[in-house]
Motif scaffolding. Structure first.
Motif, PDB file in Angstrom:
ATOM      1  N   ASP A 259      24.685  58.081  18.155  1.00 55.40           N
ATOM      2  CA  ASP A 259      24.628  56.851  18.943  1.00 55.40           C
ATOM      3  C   ASP A 259      23.727  57.040  20.161  1.00 55.40           C
ATOM      4  O   ASP A 259      23.355  58.150  20.505  1.00 55.40           O
ATOM      5  CB  ASP A 259      26.049  56.466  19.387  1.00 55.40           C
TER       6      ASP A 259
ATOM      7  N   PRO B   5      20.562  54.898  22.805  1.00 51.99           N
ATOM      8  CA  PRO B   5      19.628  53.767  22.869  1.00 51.99           C
ATOM      9  C   PRO B   5      18.957  53.481  21.530  1.00 51.99           C
ATOM     10  O   PRO B   5      18.656  52.339  21.210  1.00 51.99           O
ATOM     11  CB  PRO B   5      18.596  54.216  23.904  1.00 51.99           C
ATOM     12  N   THR B   6      18.708  54.516  20.774  1.00 49.00           N
ATOM     13  CA  THR B   6      18.148  54.327  19.433  1.00 49.00           C
ATOM     14  C   THR B   6      19.132  54.917  18.423  1.00 49.00           C
ATOM     15  O   THR B   6      18.978  56.047  17.977  1.00 49.00           O
ATOM     16  CB  THR B   6      16.784  55.026  19.286  1.00 49.00           C
TER      17      THR B   6
ATOM     18  N   THR C 161      21.015  56.178  15.301  1.00 51.00           N
ATOM     19  CA  THR C 161      20.477  56.675  14.037  1.00 51.00           C
ATOM     20  C   THR C 161      21.639  57.067  13.144  1.00 51.00           C
ATOM     21  O   THR C 161      22.544  57.787  13.577  1.00 51.00           O
ATOM     22  CB  THR C 161      19.582  57.905  14.288  1.00 51.00           C
TER      23      THR C 161
ATOM     24  N   ARG D 198      17.562  53.775  11.418  1.00 47.85           N
ATOM     25  CA  ARG D 198      17.446  53.880  12.876  1.00 47.85           C
ATOM     26  C   ARG D 198      17.193  52.486  13.447  1.00 47.85           C
ATOM     27  O   ARG D 198      16.540  51.663  12.808  1.00 47.85           O
ATOM     28  CB  ARG D 198      16.278  54.797  13.206  1.00 47.85           C
ATOM     29  N   ARG D 199      17.752  52.241  14.602  1.00 50.45           N
ATOM     30  CA  ARG D 199      17.392  51.014  15.307  1.00 50.45           C
ATOM     31  C   ARG D 199      16.585  51.418  16.534  1.00 50.45           C
ATOM     32  O   ARG D 199      17.100  52.093  17.433  1.00 50.45           O
ATOM     33  CB  ARG D 199      18.632  50.221  15.725  1.00 50.45           C
ATOM     34  N   PHE D 200      15.352  51.007  16.527  1.00 45.31           N
ATOM     35  CA  PHE D 200      14.449  51.459  17.580  1.00 45.31           C
ATOM     36  C   PHE D 200      14.691  50.679  18.864  1.00 45.31           C
ATOM     37  O   PHE D 200      14.892  49.465  18.854  1.00 45.31           O
ATOM     38  CB  PHE D 200      12.996  51.310  17.123  1.00 45.31           C
ATOM     39  N   PHE D 201      14.669  51.386  19.948  1.00 44.44           N
ATOM     40  CA  PHE D 201      14.885  50.791  21.264  1.00 44.44           C
ATOM     41  C   PHE D 201      13.685  49.922  21.649  1.00 44.44           C
ATOM     42  O   PHE D 201      13.832  48.811  22.140  1.00 44.44           O
ATOM     43  CB  PHE D 201      15.100  51.906  22.286  1.00 44.44           C
ATOM     44  N   ASP D 202      12.515  50.440  21.389  1.00 47.42           N
ATOM     45  CA  ASP D 202      11.290  49.711  21.724  1.00 47.42           C
ATOM     46  C   ASP D 202      10.768  49.003  20.483  1.00 47.42           C
ATOM     47  O   ASP D 202      10.800  49.565  19.388  1.00 47.42           O
ATOM     48  CB  ASP D 202      10.220  50.675  22.246  1.00 47.42           C
TER      49      ASP D 202
ATOM     50  N   HIS E  60      10.567  44.002  15.860  1.00 48.04           N
ATOM     51  CA  HIS E  60      11.191  45.302  15.605  1.00 48.04           C
ATOM     52  C   HIS E  60      11.019  45.646  14.128  1.00 48.04           C
ATOM     53  O   HIS E  60      11.285  44.826  13.252  1.00 48.04           O
ATOM     54  CB  HIS E  60      12.691  45.261  15.924  1.00 48.04           C
TER      55      HIS E  60
ATOM     56  N   ASP F 231      12.635  48.431  11.921  1.00 49.55           N
ATOM     57  CA  ASP F 231      13.554  49.565  11.902  1.00 49.55           C
ATOM     58  C   ASP F 231      13.277  50.390  10.658  1.00 49.55           C
ATOM     59  O   ASP F 231      13.833  50.151   9.580  1.00 49.55           O
ATOM     60  CB  ASP F 231      14.999  49.062  11.950  1.00 49.55           C
TER      61      ASP F 231
END
Lengths: 282, 394
Positions: free
Chosen positions: B166, B168-169, B171, B200-204, B222, B224
Motif C-alpha cells: 500500500d 501512494p502507488t 501495488t 499498480r495504481r500510479f500516483f502520477d 491514468h 495503470d
C-alpha cells in the motif's frame, strides 16, 4: 509387518522413551544431546530398499491474540531413493502436511447471522507434488499432484501425534520411457480416502508413521478400478556422532496395483539437523 | 441459546431483556477501549462505555460452557485498557444504561453469546485450495445425454497469494503455484506451475492533457500498467486418436487496468503479450509455436466479507507454429470465454468451503480432429480452502 503390529510397536517405543525436558542433555562422559528434532534435518538413508536422502523442515505459526491456534507445517523436499538391488528410482519434489490446531473445532454456517456447530477435531491437508517413480520397465510414473483434506483427531499442539483421515485426490501420469509419450493418466477426484497415523516420542528418538490409501481410481486406458496402497515405517535413533543421530529404520509398503510388497531395513544418517531447543551443551 | 448468557450475568445483578435473542446482543468495538472490572464474586467482566450514548456494554471475560459456567479465557479479545473494581451504582448514577453484550473480536471475526470466536470474513486470494466438481463438456453438443455424471473433475491451487504493497502507488502482487484442474471421462487437464502478475495504481498520471479552448483545463489520463507472466503450463486435450499436449513454456503480457477497486483486489483489465509453447501429439510429434495473445479479465470480490466472488475471462490466442500442424496450416486460433462464481457456503474450523459455478465456451482450430466450432462447458463443484485469513481491513 502389518499395520496394526507397526502401530503397536510405535506406541510401545514412544511410551518407553523418556519424556522430560531436563533429560534432553546427557552428561555421562560429557554433555551430549539426548533429544532430537526429527522434523528439521538433511539425512541420507541406506538400506535394503536402496540409498537416498531428503530434506525435512517443519515449523509452527502462532498467533498472539489466539494462543491456542497453531498452524503446524511439515515439509519434505527433494526426497530421493535409488534402489540398491532393483533398478528403480523414486523422487519427490515436495510433500507436506499443513495442520491447523485450534482450541475448538467448529463449522460456521454463514446464513443470516452466522451459526457455529462444534466438533472435536483439527483440520488440515496433505499435499504432494512432483513425484517420479522410475523402474526398469516400459513406463515411468509421474505424480503431478496428490492432495487430501484431513481431519485430525489427535488434536496435538505439537508434532507428537497425528491421527488423521480424509478424502484424497490425485493425478498421476504413466509415461513410456522409449517414446516419452503418455501411456495412461490416473485420476482420483476425491474418490479415495487416506488415513495417517504419526507418532513421535517426546525426545524425538523414536517415530513412526503409517499411511493407508484406498478408493476408486480412474485410468484413462482402463476406466475405474479399486486401488489400495499402504506404507509404514518406524525409526529409532540408536547412536549419535557429534550429536548427529544415526537411526535404525524399519519399513514396509504395499501397492495393490502392482501387487508389490516391499520391506525395508536400513539406517538413516543425519548430516544436518536443527538442535532441539531443550538441549543445552553450554 | 440464552440460558448460559443469563446464568453468566446473574452475578453482576442485571436482568437480560426478556425479548432479546442471543443473536441480538450487541458486540463491543474491538478498536475502542475496554475496561476489565471485578464483580462482588471476583469474576472479571469486560465493560465498554460510550460517553456519547451513555450506554455501557458488558460481557464475561471468559468463554462460557453450555451451562453458563466460565471455562476458558477469551480468544482474540483485545487487552484490557484499565482494570479495577466494577462500580455499577456510580455508572448508573452518571446516567449510563447497562446492556449485556458479546465481547469484542477483531475485524473479520465475531463471537457467539458464549464468547466463542469464529471467522466471518475470508480472503480467497490467499489460500491453498482443492475441490471436486461435475463438468459435463459440450453440453449443447450432447443434448441426448446432457448430464453425463461420469464427467467429474478436480481442481487445485497449492499456493494462492496476493500481497498488497500500500501507499501512494498501491501495488498488488499475485502469485499462484501449481494451480490447475483435471477432468475425467474423457481425460483433459490444465495446470500452471507458476504464475505472477502485478497491478499498480500510479500516483502520477501518465499523460496530462491541458485544453485551452475556453477556460484552460487539465485532464489527467491514468494508465495503470502492469505485468502478467506464467511459466510451466500444460494443457492436455482429448483428440479422436489420443491426446494433444500443449506445453506452455512461458508467457509474458503487459496489462492495462481499466478499473480497479481501492485495494486492487477487484479489477477489469486488458492484457496482451506473447507466449512460447509447443504442441505434441502422437501423429505429428512436437511443434513449437509463438503465441501472440490478448485477454479481457474481470475479477470482482462482490461483498466486503469475501463471500461472493465473480470472475470473467475472455482470451484470444493465435499460435503461430514453426512447422505446419496440418496441410500447410501454421497459424491457428483459440477463443475462450469463462464466467465463474464462487461463494462461501460454510467454514470448517474457520477454513472455508466454497461452491463454484462456472460456464464457458471455447472455439479452436489448433488441435487435429477437434471441430472448429464453439463448445460450451458448465461446472459445478465444491472447493475446500486452507488459510484464507480475513481480508485486510479497509
Amino acid at each position: 509387518m502389518g499395520t496394526t503390529q507397526t502401530t503397536l510397536v510405535i506406541a510401545l517405543l514412544a511410551a518407553a522413551a523418556p519424556a522430560h525436558a531436563d533429560s534432553c542433555t546427557g552428561e555421562r562422559g560429557g554433555k551430549f544431546a539426548a533429544c532430537f528434532d526429527p522434523g528439521n534435518r538433511l539425512s541420507i538413508t541406506a538400506g535394503t530398499a536402496g540409498v537416498g536422502g531428503a530434506i525435512e523442515l517443519r515449523h509452527v505459526i502462532h498467533f498472539d491474540d489466539e494462543p491456542d491456534l497453531v498452524w503446524k507445517l511439515d515439509h519434505t523436499l527433494l526426497a530421493v531413493n535409488h534402489g540398491a538391488w532393483a533398478d528403480r528410482l523414486s523422487f519427490t519434489l515436495y510433500r507436506a502436511h499443513y495442520m491447523r490446531h485450534s482450541r475448538d473445532g467448529h463449522i460456521v454456517i454463514p446464513l443470516g447471522e452466522p451459526k457455529k456447530v462444534f466438533m472435536h477435531s483439527d483440520i488440515g491437508a496433505y499435499v504432494e507434488s512432483g513425484t517420479i517413480e522410475w523402474r526398469d520397465q516400459p513406463t515411468t510414473r509421474l505424480g503431478v499432484v496428490r492432495v487430501a483434506g484431513l481431519v485430525d483427531f489427535a488434536r496435538k499442539k505439537d508434532f507428537s501425534a497425528r491421527v488423521a483421515f480424509g478424502p484424497l485426490a490425485r493425478w498421476d501420469v504413466d509415461l513410456m520411457q522409449d517414446t516419452h509419450s503418455v501411456r495412461a493418466h490416473f485420476v482420483a477426484p476425491f474418490t479415495a480416502g487416506m488415513a495417517n497415523l504419526h507418532l513421535e516420542s517426546d525426545d524425538g528418538r523414536t517415530l513412526g508413521d503409517v499411511r493407508f490409501e484406498a478408493g476408486a481410481i480412474w485410468r484413462s486406458d482402463a476406466g475405474w478400478g479399486p486401488e489400495i496402497r499402504g506404507e509404514a515405517s518406524v525409526e529409532r535413533i540408536v547412536l549419535a556422532i557429534n550429536d548427529r543421530p544415526i537411526s535404525l529404520l524399519l519399513g514396509a509398503r504395499y501397492e495393490s496395483e502392482t501387487h508389490e510388497a516391499i520391506g525395508q531395513v536400513g539406517a538413516r544418517i543425519v548430516l544436518l539437523q536443527r538442535r532441539d531447543p531443550r538441549v543445552s551443551l553450554e | 441459546m440464552r440460558r448460559p448468557f443469563c446464568a453468566a450475568i446473574a452475578a453482576i445483578g442485571i436482568a437480560v431483556p426478556t425479548v432479546a435473542s442471543a443473536d441480538q446482543y450487541p458486540m463491543m468495538d474491538h478498536y475502542a477501549p475496554v475496561d476489565c472490572m471485578k464483580d462482588t464474586d471476583g469474576h472479571l467482566w469486560r465493560i465498554q462505555c460510550n460517553p456519547a450514548t451513555h450506554v455501557c456494554l458488558y460481557a464475561a471475560d471468559d468463554e462460557l460452557d453450555s451451562a453458563g459456567i466460565r471455562r476458558k479465557p477469551l480468544e482474540r479479545a483485545r487487552d484490557c485498557d484499565r482494570t479495577g473494581v466494577f462500580d455499577r451504582t456510580k455508572l448508573e448514577a452518571a446516567g449510563y444504561q447497562m446492556l449485556p453484550a458479546r465481547a469484542d473480536a477483531p475485524y473479520g471475526w465475531t463471537r457467539d453469546e458464549r464468547g466463542r470466536v469464529f471467522q466471518i470474513n475470508f480472503d480467497l486470494k490467499r489460500r491453498i485450495y482443492f475441490g471436486v466438481g461435475w463438468t459435463p463438456q459440450k453440453l449443447f453438443d450432447h443434448l441426448d445425454n446432457p448430464f453425463e455424471l461420469k464427467r467429474s473433475s478436480l481442481d487445485f491451487g497449492l499456493f494462492v497469494f496476493d500481497y498488497l504493497s500500500d501507499g501512494p502507488t498501491p501495488t498488488r502482487h499475485r502469485i499462484r503455484l501449481m494451480e490447475g484442474n483435471v477432468h475425467i471421462e474423457p481425460f483433459s487437464a490444465e495446470v500452471t506451475v507458476a504464475h505472477y502478475d502485478v497491478s499498480r495504481r500510479f500516483f502520477d498520471p501518465l499523460l496530462r492533457v491541458t485544453t485551452f479552448v475556453g477556460e484552460p483545463q487539465r485532464h489527467d489520463i491514468h494508465l495503470d500498467l502492469g505485468l502478467w507472466t506464467e511459466a510451466g503450463g500444460l494443457e492436455i486435450h482429448p483428440t479422436p486418436t489420443g491426446t494433444s499436449s500443449i506445453w506452455k513454456h512461458a508467457t509474458a503480457m503487459g496489462t492495462i487496468d481499466l478499473w480497479q477497486s481501492p485495494k486492487l483486489d477487484s479489477f477489469l483489465r486488458l492484457r496482451t503479450g506473447l507466449g512460447l509453447e509447443g504442441q505434441w501429439t502422437q501423429e505429428t510429434g512436437y511443434r513449437t509455436a509463438f503465441v501472440p495473445q490478448s485477454a479481457l479479465e474481470f475479477d470482482w470480490v462482490v461483498d466486503p466479507n469475501g463471500f461472493h466472488n465473480l470472475r470473467f475471462e475472455f482470451d484470444h490466442e493465435m499460435p503461430r507454429y514453426l512447422l505446419p500442424i496440418r496441410n500447410d496450416q501454421k497459424l491457428a486460433q483459440r477463443l475462450r470465454a469463462k464466467l465463474q462464481y464462487e461463494a462461501i457456503v460454510l467454514a470448517i474450523n474457520d477454513q472455508p468451503l466454497t461452491l463454484k459455478l462456472a460456464a464457458g465456451g471455447e472455439k479452436r482450430d489448433d488441435i487435429m480432429g477437434v471441430p472448429d466450432r464453439w463448445a460450451f462447458v458448465v461446472d459445478a463443484g465444491l472447493r475446500f480452502s486452507l488459510w484464507a485469513p480475513p481480508r485486510p481491513r479497509s
